[in-house]
Design an enzyme around this catalytic site. Sequence first.
Site, PDB file in Angstrom:
ATOM      1  N   GLY A   1       0.819  -1.222   0.000  1.00  0.00           N
ATOM      2  CA  GLY A   1       0.000   0.000   0.000  1.00  0.00           C
ATOM      3  C   GLY A   1       0.841   1.255   0.000  1.00  0.00           C
TER       4      GLY A   1
ATOM      5  N   ILE B   1       0.796   6.714   5.549  1.00  0.00           N
ATOM      6  CA  ILE B   1       1.901   6.225   6.394  1.00  0.00           C
ATOM      7  C   ILE B   1       2.940   5.512   5.527  1.00  0.00           C
ATOM      8  CG2 ILE B   1       2.527   4.659   8.285  1.00  0.00           C
ATOM      9  CD1 ILE B   1      -0.284   5.143   9.478  1.00  0.00           C
ATOM     10  N   ALA B   2       2.464   4.677   4.588  1.00  0.00           N
ATOM     11  CA  ALA B   2       3.394   3.868   3.786  1.00  0.00           C
ATOM     12  C   ALA B   2       4.336   4.730   2.950  1.00  0.00           C
ATOM     13  CB  ALA B   2       2.609   2.910   2.895  1.00  0.00           C
TER      14      ALA B   2
ATOM     15  N   SER C   1      -7.289   9.910   8.751  1.00  0.00           N
ATOM     16  CA  SER C   1      -6.932  10.620   9.994  1.00  0.00           C
ATOM     17  C   SER C   1      -6.841  12.136   9.788  1.00  0.00           C
ATOM     18  CB  SER C   1      -5.648  10.058  10.618  1.00  0.00           C
ATOM     19  OG  SER C   1      -4.604   9.981   9.684  1.00  0.00           O
TER      20      SER C   1
ATOM     21  N   TYR D   1     -14.258  -0.973  11.218  1.00  0.00           N
ATOM     22  CA  TYR D   1     -12.801  -0.759  11.141  1.00  0.00           C
ATOM     23  C   TYR D   1     -12.054  -1.436  12.304  1.00  0.00           C
ATOM     24  CZ  TYR D   1      -8.291   1.635  11.073  1.00  0.00           C
ATOM     25  OH  TYR D   1      -6.949   1.906  11.092  1.00  0.00           O
TER      26      TYR D   1
ATOM     27  N   LYS E   1      -9.289  -4.564  12.046  1.00  0.00           N
ATOM     28  CA  LYS E   1      -7.901  -4.461  12.503  1.00  0.00           C
ATOM     29  C   LYS E   1      -7.597  -5.526  13.558  1.00  0.00           C
ATOM     30  CE  LYS E   1      -5.309  -1.836  11.229  1.00  0.00           C
ATOM     31  NZ  LYS E   1      -4.463  -1.950  10.006  1.00  0.00           N
TER      32      LYS E   1
ATOM     33  N   PRO F   1      -0.394   2.221  15.988  1.00  0.00           N
ATOM     34  CA  PRO F   1      -0.393   3.685  16.127  1.00  0.00           C
ATOM     35  C   PRO F   1      -1.688   4.189  16.751  1.00  0.00           C
ATOM     36  CG  PRO F   1       0.031   2.989  13.836  1.00  0.00           C
ATOM     37  CD  PRO F   1      -0.500   1.804  14.587  1.00  0.00           C
TER      38      PRO F   1
ATOM     39  N   LEU G   1      -3.792   7.981  16.823  1.00  0.00           N
ATOM     40  CA  LEU G   1      -4.267   8.788  15.691  1.00  0.00           C
ATOM     41  C   LEU G   1      -3.045   9.432  15.018  1.00  0.00           C
ATOM     42  CD1 LEU G   1      -6.922   9.666  14.439  1.00  0.00           C
ATOM     43  CD2 LEU G   1      -7.132  11.383  16.246  1.00  0.00           C
ATOM     44  N   VAL G   2      -2.893   9.187  13.706  1.00  0.00           N
ATOM     45  CA  VAL G   2      -1.676   9.652  13.029  1.00  0.00           C
ATOM     46  C   VAL G   2      -1.942  10.997  12.334  1.00  0.00           C
ATOM     47  CG1 VAL G   2       0.136   9.078  11.374  1.00  0.00           C
ATOM     48  CG2 VAL G   2      -0.995   7.252  12.653  1.00  0.00           C
TER      49      VAL G   2
END
Length: 341
Positions: A9, A14-15, A201, A157, A161, A186, A188-189
């Site tokens: 992804g 984040i990736a 987020s 969600y 996860k 994590p 909340l990013v």
Amino acid sequence: MTDTVLVTGVSGFIASHVAARLLGEGYAVRGTVRNKSKGERVVAALTANGVDTSNLELIEADLSKDVGWKSAVKDCRYVQHIASPFPLDPPSDREALVPAARAGAMRVIEQAIGAGAERVVMTSSIVSMIGQAGRGDHMLIKEDDWSDPDWRPLTAYPVSKTRAERAVWDYVDSQNVKNKLTTICPGLVFGPDTYNNSGASLAIIKALFSGRIPVMPRIAYPIVDVRDCASLHVKAMTKPNAGGRRLMAASNTLWMSEIAAILRNEYPKTKLPTRELPDVLVKFASLFDPSVNSIKPDLGTFHEADAGYVTAMTGVIPRPAKEAVLSAAESLIKAGRIQIS
Ligand code: NDP
């Protein structure tokens, strides 16, 4: 020889930060995407921000399908499994995201371990830790806390996860290779949307500015800056003692009202919300707006991460939540994704 890392992804928020960090450290990166043109946009954004992408290769693979994963993991020393469905409006069927999240994670880990990868780092979430009854007004989240995916108030969600993270731990346990897996959980990013691809987020920051959240629910989660989250993913890959562990990526906790206050202080001429909505009214609102259901179990609880062991293990000191909030807003304003005048 250059080590290759698979990043699933790579088009995601984040990736893309993880990929930038890995490329900067001299790794070759193979990034999976569902859609090559979206992947190419992120490669262009990385390049525009000074990242040398000559060692970045894109490959198509969907978590819901077997095709592509065997060639994706081939010759990768490490795997960063970050992709998972994270929709802005989660479906009302609480099991709807599980096939892509859990079966997808299993596709990645089985192929990776089978191909001899030394470590798989998988992005889970604190939502796989906090979803349990009886939290009270303060929950100190510990590494061995687990959400209960069968607890009815949990929505699609967190269910996805939790089921995905459980499945990969069960798998490495059954294969006796627990030390080949590290999960990152994590909070909340936030942090800068450097590559113009932020998802669910940073949508919270946008919604605060746009008036889509006119009154705020009483929710409080630990926050982490995407740059620190990315550093943690990279450190977790090679730290021997990170194998078999769940690492929370988390700085301090903020109530939503505190996030709005930080932003209001920096951008006083905007119409950021000032009022909190009593929990009972949020619950009432959920009768008409099912999207509110996802926060209902978290109302009134100050969720705090007991994450000192992560810094001790990896050396990553997450910057204060305030900096993550402000850098997110600044980047969104600069890119024109938030209008402030
Ligand atoms: P993004 O939405 O930016 O990234 C999600 C990525 O997953 C995208 O690249 C997306 O691909 C990919 N993806 C989704 N479904 C599939 C699928 N069926 N097959 C292949 N790829 C898929 O979100 P984030 O970067 O914020 O999240 C990344 C990870 O971090 C997720 O696992 C999320 O659960 C986790 N996380 C995020 C937090 C946050 O606050 N942002 C907090 C805690 C955990 P595409 O671009 O094609 O849609």
